[in-house]
Design an enzyme around this catalytic site. Structure first.
Site, PDB file in Angstrom:
ATOM      1  N   ALA A   9       0.785  -1.240   0.000  1.00  0.00           N
ATOM      2  CA  ALA A   9       0.000   0.000   0.000  1.00  0.00           C
ATOM      3  C   ALA A   9       0.809   1.277   0.000  1.00  0.00           C
ATOM      4  O   ALA A   9       0.232   2.352   0.127  1.00  0.00           O
ATOM      5  CB  ALA A   9      -0.935  -0.001   1.218  1.00  0.00           C
ATOM      6  N   ASN A  10       2.119   1.202  -0.157  1.00  0.00           N
ATOM      7  CA  ASN A  10       2.903   2.433  -0.084  1.00  0.00           C
ATOM      8  C   ASN A  10       2.980   3.181  -1.415  1.00  0.00           C
ATOM      9  O   ASN A  10       3.507   4.290  -1.476  1.00  0.00           O
ATOM     10  CB  ASN A  10       4.322   2.154   0.422  1.00  0.00           C
ATOM     11  CG  ASN A  10       5.090   1.203  -0.464  1.00  0.00           C
ATOM     12  OD1 ASN A  10       4.904  -0.011  -0.367  1.00  0.00           O
ATOM     13  ND2 ASN A  10       5.949   1.727  -1.342  1.00  0.00           N
ATOM     14  N   GLY A  14      -2.523   0.585  -4.474  1.00  0.00           N
ATOM     15  CA  GLY A  14      -2.689   0.355  -3.047  1.00  0.00           C
ATOM     16  C   GLY A  14      -2.705   1.652  -2.264  1.00  0.00           C
ATOM     17  O   GLY A  14      -3.533   1.836  -1.357  1.00  0.00           O
ATOM     18  N   TYR A 163       2.200 -15.037 -14.516  1.00  0.00           N
ATOM     19  CA  TYR A 163       1.267 -14.047 -13.966  1.00  0.00           C
ATOM     20  C   TYR A 163      -0.181 -14.471 -14.212  1.00  0.00           C
ATOM     21  O   TYR A 163      -1.009 -14.449 -13.299  1.00  0.00           O
ATOM     22  CB  TYR A 163       1.532 -12.684 -14.596  1.00  0.00           C
ATOM     23  CG  TYR A 163       0.637 -11.590 -14.073  1.00  0.00           C
ATOM     24  CD1 TYR A 163       0.852 -11.030 -12.821  1.00  0.00           C
ATOM     25  CD2 TYR A 163      -0.431 -11.111 -14.836  1.00  0.00           C
ATOM     26  CE1 TYR A 163       0.032 -10.027 -12.335  1.00  0.00           C
ATOM     27  CE2 TYR A 163      -1.256 -10.113 -14.361  1.00  0.00           C
ATOM     28  CZ  TYR A 163      -1.018  -9.566 -13.107  1.00  0.00           C
ATOM     29  OH  TYR A 163      -1.845  -8.576 -12.622  1.00  0.00           O
TER      30      TYR A 163
END
Length: 245
Positions: A9-10, A14, A163
């Site tokens: 989340a930085n 996010g 992915y």
């Protein structure tokens, strides 16, 4: 006050998801692998007047880090209302199905699939204490088997195998988890934020980060009569947002 933990989340989606939930009155815990980057992100939010936020060090690839994050958060709160499993990686490219090194597969699955399971299991007890718990797994249209089998759907000429497979596995886990919790207050859904311009894809996507985050937030804020076990993809289901798996 409702609480939310967001992994990865930085920055990017996010971080923007955190900002939007802060604006809606949530107390946000920024899950960050690098605590310094998390603290820098918090300074930016504080500068915008958004102060109900703390950074939590968590590396979703590391079980000990996850356990420690649970211990740290458990000392702060007894109820977690929302868990957003946002952390993810693309892995080394290209990813040909026959030639991609197994290390790429294991790395991508560790973050995108096993990490989600480990985090969900670790924080489940805190969520179980909530009256309206929500789990949001950030996925991708590339993880949809239905879309890959639709001849009219075009995305990448060469699909990134590790992915794609990891997100398909995540989608399957989301369905099973939602089914396991069908007789509870939990709402468990997968959200495709869309092909968004981020560091993840060298800013090649046409979508914006605020729009992508808004899709995630929408699933985090589902009402009590909202759906569970769904795959939300506005890009691929423009009328309802709910796309076939």
């Amino acid at each position: 006050m409702k609480t939310v933990l967001i992994t990865g989340a930085n920055k990017s989606i996010g971080f923007e998801t955190a900002r939007q939930l802060l604006e809606k009155g949530y107390y946000v815990y920024l899950g960050c692998r690098d605590l310094k980057k998390g603290e820098d992100a918090i300074k930016q939010l504080h500068a915008e007047g958004l102060t109900q936020v703390e950074a939590i060090q968590i590396d979703v690839d590391d079980l000990e880090s996850i356990k420690n994050a649970r211990k740290v958060l458990g000392a702060k709160i007894k109820i977690l209302d929302v868990l957003i499993n946002n952390a993810g990686i693309g892995g080394a490219m290209p990813q040909n199905a026959l030639e991609t090194d197994m290390k790429v597969f294991t790395d991508v699955f560790q973050t995108n699939f096993f990490g989600v399971i480990a985090v969900t299991q670790a924080f489940f007890d805190l969520m179980n204490a909530s009256l309206a718990p929500r789990i949001v797994n950030v996925t991708s249209g590339l993880g949809s088997l239905a879309l890959h089998n639709d001849p009219s759907w075009k995305h990448f000429a060469v699909k990134p195998t590790a992915y794609v497979a990891s997100k398909a596995a995540l989608n399957a886990y989301t369905i099973v988890l939602a089914n396991n919790l069908k007789d509870t207050a939990f709402k468990v859904n997968a959200v495709d934020p869309g092909y968004t311009a981020t560091d993840f894809n060298n800013h090649s996507g046409p979508g914006t980060v605020p729009d992508a985050a808004a899709r995630v937030v929408k699933a985090a804020l589902l009402p009590d009569d909202g759906p569970s076990g769904q795959f939300y993809s506005d890009d691929n289901a423009p009328d309802t947002g709910i796309s076939p798996w």
